[in-house]
Motif scaffolding. Structure first.
Motif, PDB file in Angstrom:
ATOM      1  N   GLY A  70       0.794  -1.220   0.000  1.00  0.00           N
ATOM      2  CA  GLY A  70       0.000   0.000   0.000  1.00  0.00           C
ATOM      3  C   GLY A  70       0.826   1.269   0.000  1.00  0.00           C
ATOM      4  O   GLY A  70       2.052   1.265   0.136  1.00  0.00           O
ATOM      5  N   GLY A  71       0.134   2.379  -0.134  1.00  0.00           N
ATOM      6  CA  GLY A  71       0.767   3.680  -0.123  1.00  0.00           C
ATOM      7  C   GLY A  71       1.507   3.932   1.183  1.00  0.00           C
ATOM      8  O   GLY A  71       0.970   3.691   2.260  1.00  0.00           O
ATOM      9  N   TYR A  72       2.755   4.362   1.064  1.00  0.00           N
ATOM     10  CA  TYR A  72       3.594   4.745   2.211  1.00  0.00           C
ATOM     11  C   TYR A  72       3.800   3.588   3.193  1.00  0.00           C
ATOM     12  O   TYR A  72       4.115   3.814   4.365  1.00  0.00           O
ATOM     13  CB  TYR A  72       2.999   5.962   2.934  1.00  0.00           C
ATOM     14  CG  TYR A  72       2.785   7.127   2.013  1.00  0.00           C
ATOM     15  CD1 TYR A  72       3.831   7.976   1.680  1.00  0.00           C
ATOM     16  CD2 TYR A  72       1.549   7.342   1.406  1.00  0.00           C
ATOM     17  CE1 TYR A  72       3.653   9.023   0.788  1.00  0.00           C
ATOM     18  CE2 TYR A  72       1.354   8.388   0.522  1.00  0.00           C
ATOM     19  CZ  TYR A  72       2.416   9.225   0.209  1.00  0.00           C
ATOM     20  OH  TYR A  72       2.224  10.256  -0.679  1.00  0.00           O
ATOM     21  N   ALA A  73       3.647   2.365   2.718  1.00  0.00           N
ATOM     22  CA  ALA A  73       3.731   1.192   3.597  1.00  0.00           C
ATOM     23  C   ALA A  73       5.062   1.108   4.333  1.00  0.00           C
ATOM     24  O   ALA A  73       5.110   0.714   5.505  1.00  0.00           O
ATOM     25  CB  ALA A  73       3.484  -0.079   2.791  1.00  0.00           C
ATOM     26  N   PHE A  74       6.169   1.460   3.644  1.00  0.00           N
ATOM     27  CA  PHE A  74       7.496   1.397   4.272  1.00  0.00           C
ATOM     28  C   PHE A  74       8.164   2.767   4.309  1.00  0.00           C
ATOM     29  O   PHE A  74       9.389   2.855   4.443  1.00  0.00           O
ATOM     30  CB  PHE A  74       8.382   0.406   3.515  1.00  0.00           C
ATOM     31  CG  PHE A  74       7.866  -1.007   3.543  1.00  0.00           C
ATOM     32  CD1 PHE A  74       8.059  -1.811   4.650  1.00  0.00           C
ATOM     33  CD2 PHE A  74       7.166  -1.517   2.461  1.00  0.00           C
ATOM     34  CE1 PHE A  74       7.571  -3.118   4.676  1.00  0.00           C
ATOM     35  CE2 PHE A  74       6.690  -2.814   2.478  1.00  0.00           C
ATOM     36  CZ  PHE A  74       6.884  -3.616   3.598  1.00  0.00           C
TER      37      PHE A  74
ATOM     38  N   TYR B 242       9.663  -8.039  -6.620  1.00  0.00           N
ATOM     39  CA  TYR B 242       9.250  -8.998  -7.652  1.00  0.00           C
ATOM     40  C   TYR B 242       8.253  -8.282  -8.570  1.00  0.00           C
ATOM     41  O   TYR B 242       7.058  -8.246  -8.310  1.00  0.00           O
ATOM     42  CB  TYR B 242       8.642 -10.244  -7.003  1.00  0.00           C
ATOM     43  CG  TYR B 242       9.651 -11.086  -6.284  1.00  0.00           C
ATOM     44  CD1 TYR B 242      10.172 -12.228  -6.884  1.00  0.00           C
ATOM     45  CD2 TYR B 242      10.106 -10.728  -5.025  1.00  0.00           C
ATOM     46  CE1 TYR B 242      11.121 -13.014  -6.228  1.00  0.00           C
ATOM     47  CE2 TYR B 242      11.057 -11.506  -4.359  1.00  0.00           C
ATOM     48  CZ  TYR B 242      11.556 -12.635  -4.967  1.00  0.00           C
ATOM     49  OH  TYR B 242      12.497 -13.401  -4.320  1.00  0.00           O
ATOM     50  N   LEU B 243       8.775  -7.713  -9.636  1.00  0.00           N
ATOM     51  CA  LEU B 243       7.975  -6.804 -10.459  1.00  0.00           C
ATOM     52  C   LEU B 243       6.803  -7.470 -11.150  1.00  0.00           C
ATOM     53  O   LEU B 243       5.833  -6.802 -11.504  1.00  0.00           O
ATOM     54  CB  LEU B 243       8.872  -6.132 -11.499  1.00  0.00           C
ATOM     55  CG  LEU B 243       9.903  -5.135 -10.968  1.00  0.00           C
ATOM     56  CD1 LEU B 243      10.682  -4.530 -12.130  1.00  0.00           C
ATOM     57  CD2 LEU B 243       9.250  -4.041 -10.148  1.00  0.00           C
ATOM     58  N   ASP B 244       6.878  -8.770 -11.375  1.00  0.00           N
ATOM     59  CA  ASP B 244       5.810  -9.441 -12.114  1.00  0.00           C
ATOM     60  C   ASP B 244       4.581  -9.704 -11.266  1.00  0.00           C
ATOM     61  O   ASP B 244       3.515 -10.048 -11.799  1.00  0.00           O
ATOM     62  CB  ASP B 244       6.314 -10.743 -12.727  1.00  0.00           C
ATOM     63  CG  ASP B 244       6.783 -11.737 -11.681  1.00  0.00           C
ATOM     64  OD1 ASP B 244       7.387 -11.297 -10.682  1.00  0.00           O
ATOM     65  OD2 ASP B 244       6.558 -12.950 -11.851  1.00  0.00           O
ATOM     66  N   VAL B 245       4.689  -9.570  -9.941  1.00  0.00           N
ATOM     67  CA  VAL B 245       3.547  -9.903  -9.082  1.00  0.00           C
ATOM     68  C   VAL B 245       3.184  -8.824  -8.078  1.00  0.00           C
ATOM     69  O   VAL B 245       2.125  -8.900  -7.448  1.00  0.00           O
ATOM     70  CB  VAL B 245       3.793 -11.230  -8.315  1.00  0.00           C
ATOM     71  CG1 VAL B 245       3.832 -12.401  -9.277  1.00  0.00           C
ATOM     72  CG2 VAL B 245       5.066 -11.161  -7.479  1.00  0.00           C
ATOM     73  N   VAL B 246       4.016  -7.812  -7.871  1.00  0.00           N
ATOM     74  CA  VAL B 246       3.763  -6.837  -6.813  1.00  0.00           C
ATOM     75  C   VAL B 246       3.220  -5.523  -7.378  1.00  0.00           C
ATOM     76  O   VAL B 246       3.732  -4.989  -8.363  1.00  0.00           O
ATOM     77  CB  VAL B 246       5.033  -6.567  -5.980  1.00  0.00           C
ATOM     78  CG1 VAL B 246       6.128  -5.909  -6.809  1.00  0.00           C
ATOM     79  CG2 VAL B 246       4.709  -5.731  -4.743  1.00  0.00           C
ATOM     80  N   THR B 247       2.161  -5.035  -6.747  1.00  0.00           N
ATOM     81  CA  THR B 247       1.610  -3.713  -7.041  1.00  0.00           C
ATOM     82  C   THR B 247       2.061  -2.767  -5.943  1.00  0.00           C
ATOM     83  O   THR B 247       1.883  -3.049  -4.747  1.00  0.00           O
ATOM     84  CB  THR B 247       0.075  -3.752  -7.099  1.00  0.00           C
ATOM     85  OG1 THR B 247      -0.326  -4.656  -8.129  1.00  0.00           O
ATOM     86  CG2 THR B 247      -0.499  -2.373  -7.396  1.00  0.00           C
ATOM     87  N   LEU B 248       2.655  -1.644  -6.327  1.00  0.00           N
ATOM     88  CA  LEU B 248       3.196  -0.705  -5.354  1.00  0.00           C
ATOM     89  C   LEU B 248       2.362   0.567  -5.317  1.00  0.00           C
ATOM     90  O   LEU B 248       2.077   1.167  -6.360  1.00  0.00           O
ATOM     91  CB  LEU B 248       4.646  -0.350  -5.701  1.00  0.00           C
ATOM     92  CG  LEU B 248       5.665  -1.492  -5.665  1.00  0.00           C
ATOM     93  CD1 LEU B 248       7.016  -1.013  -6.168  1.00  0.00           C
ATOM     94  CD2 LEU B 248       5.788  -2.050  -4.259  1.00  0.00           C
ATOM     95  N   GLY B 249       1.999   0.994  -4.127  1.00  0.00           N
ATOM     96  CA  GLY B 249       1.250   2.224  -3.962  1.00  0.00           C
ATOM     97  C   GLY B 249       2.150   3.440  -3.908  1.00  0.00           C
ATOM     98  O   GLY B 249       3.368   3.349  -3.719  1.00  0.00           O
ATOM     99  N   THR B 250       1.560   4.605  -4.075  1.00  0.00           N
ATOM    100  CA  THR B 250       2.297   5.869  -4.020  1.00  0.00           C
ATOM    101  C   THR B 250       3.056   5.991  -2.701  1.00  0.00           C
ATOM    102  O   THR B 250       2.512   5.729  -1.630  1.00  0.00           O
ATOM    103  CB  THR B 250       1.328   7.048  -4.163  1.00  0.00           C
ATOM    104  OG1 THR B 250       0.654   6.949  -5.413  1.00  0.00           O
ATOM    105  CG2 THR B 250       2.061   8.378  -4.088  1.00  0.00           C
ATOM    106  N   GLY B 251       4.318   6.371  -2.791  1.00  0.00           N
ATOM    107  CA  GLY B 251       5.107   6.621  -1.593  1.00  0.00           C
ATOM    108  C   GLY B 251       5.487   5.384  -0.810  1.00  0.00           C
ATOM    109  O   GLY B 251       5.919   5.493   0.348  1.00  0.00           O
TER     110      GLY B 251
END
Length: 449
Positions: free
Chosen positions: A78-82, A94-103
């Motif tokens: 999610g957004g700003y998760a880390f 893992y670019l083929d399976v992970v969706t990254l949120g803003t920030g």
């Protein structure tokens, strides 16, 4: 099971979080600002499929938790998760399976390494999840620089992945390192990989739109080659998206190798410091976008990685009698594609064009030859002032090799210099040549229209 520790803010003593494989989600804000939290462990394997918004923001994690990358619908961060994890120094995605949120990794200021990999090498680039812009704002800000390593199982560097579109500084990336490509162990059988260790069979790579846009610290794109049967093999770049390296200070060599065709997007390398574009002899370029290499004032030319010399056989010895000038399909060259690349020239290769946009080579004062356009059998158009400011004085044409010559990989013909130097256009039905297409040219060449 969704793990949401709403009391975490009242538990500043938490240092290690142990999760069972039944935990599939860590909720929004679960461990936000728990500065003592350094480690996420699992009792067996990870079952995580979602990490919520701000879940570990402000923690002190020393690594990114593993997730269930085999999940049917992929995983999401999610957004700003880390965000604001100052103890993180390395990130693996893992670019083929992970969706990254803003920030998602904003203000991880001590990161020095990002490893881009893939879980399933069979997935197509088109199926990779999207990545939001502003995911890595201020990444590595307190370091000497961040190295991005792209494993050879990755088929696509996602659109916008390192692009900072809002406020804040761009990621402090200094180098992008492309891992060695996969090769066949037997040159006669491209499907024979039985003797190749530690390689996955993934060759082609797409670099997405805006992938490294406005990262001024980026100076180096490194290609790791694999030597095999006397050749050095690199990753095949099939596409470089629009604005992919716009606003960087990328220098050095750009290597392109794709038998199926490579496309370079609009403004992809605009005003960078690359010095030469090197192609394998069987590389086809389908499209070079508008302003793709414009203002690249250090760009000296486009050449072949491997030349195949022409020899005459005499008493068992090889005597070099001709250089080979290999024709390469350049496809559609957009408006202003090389404008003001003042050092640019074609070196031991001559392009076959499909179309040439207006001002495509305007200001390329070192451009002295473009081959013989009469061999561009698919040429459809030449735009206004396409060659203004060039100094074309040499034209080559195809000639048959003498009977006492042999070639090494070049075929049965060679480019030879035409005299007088005359550019003849192909007789293609419907071809559109702007009246000013060849206006403003220097040099001694004449044009037959």
């Amino acid at each position: 099971v969704v793990y949401t520790d709403e009391e975490a803010l009242n538990k500043p003593q938490i240092k290690t979080l142990n999760l069972s494989s039944t935990v599939t989600e860590i909720g929004d804000n679960a461990f936000r600002d728990v500065a003592t939290l350094t480690t996420v462990d699992f009792t067996s394997e990870s079952g995580l499929e979602r990490i919520g918004n701000y879940a570990f923001s402000g923690a002190s994690l020393n690594s990114v938790p593993q997730m269930n990358y085999a999940a049917a619908n992929g995983v999401s961060v999610g957004g700003y998760a880390f965000a604001d994890n100052s103890e993180l120094t390395s990130i693996t995605l893992y670019l083929d399976v992970v969706t990254l949120g803003t920030g998602a990794f904003e203000n991880c200021v001590n990161v020095t390494e990002v490893i881009l990999t893939a879980y399933d090498s069979a997935k197509s680039a088109a199926s990779y999840p999207t990545v939001s812009a502003d995911t890595f704002v201020n990444l590595g800000k307190n370091t000497a620089g961040v190295k991005v390593t792209v494993d050879n199982v990755v088929k696509m560097i996602s659109n916008n992945i390192f692009y900072t579109n809002g406020s804040g500084n761009s990621a402090k990336i200094t180098e992008v390192y492309l891992n060695k490509r996969a090769i066949a162990s037997s040159p006669s059988d491209p499907n024979d990989f039985t003797h190749v260790e530690n390689y996955e069979r993934v060759d082609e790579l797409t670099i997405g739109n805006n992938a490294f846009r406005n990262i001024g610290s980026l100076t180096t794109l490194t290609f790791e080659g694999v030597e095999h049967s006397g050749f050095n093999y690199f990753r095949k770049i099939t596409s470089v998206g629009s604005y992919a390296f716009y606003g960087t200070n990328l220098g050095g060599e750009l290597l392109l190798h794709s038998e199926g065709g490579t496309a370079i997007g609009d403004y992809a390398f605009y005003a960078t410091d690359i010095t030469v574009i090197k192609l394998y002899s069987n590389t086809t370029i389908n499209r070079i976008g508008e302003y793709a290499f414009a203002e690249c004032r250090a760009l000296e030319g486009m050449t072949l990685i491997k030349d195949f010399p022409i020899y005459r056989m005499e008493s068992g010895l090889k005597e070099l009698v001709y250089p080979v000038y290999t024709s390469t399909v350049m496809g559609k060259v957009g408006a202003c594609a090389f404008q003001n690349a003042e050092k640019f020239n074609f070196d031991t290769m001559y392009p076959l064009f499909v179309s040439i946009g207006e001002y495509a080579f305007d200001g390329c004062s070192s451009l002295t030859n473009i081959g013989d356009l009469s061999h561009s059998n698919e040429l459809t158009s030449v735009g206004a002032y396409a060659f203004r400011g060039t100094n074309i004085n040499t034209v080559y044409s195809l000639s048959t090799l003498p009977s006492d010559s042999t070639t090494e990989g070049a075929g049965s013909y060679v480019w030879t210099q035409k005299s007088p130097a005359t550019i003849a256009l192909p007789d293609n039905t419907g071809m559109e040549i702007d009246p000013d297409a060849f206006s403003g040219m220097g040099g001694t060449v004449t044009v037959e229209q």
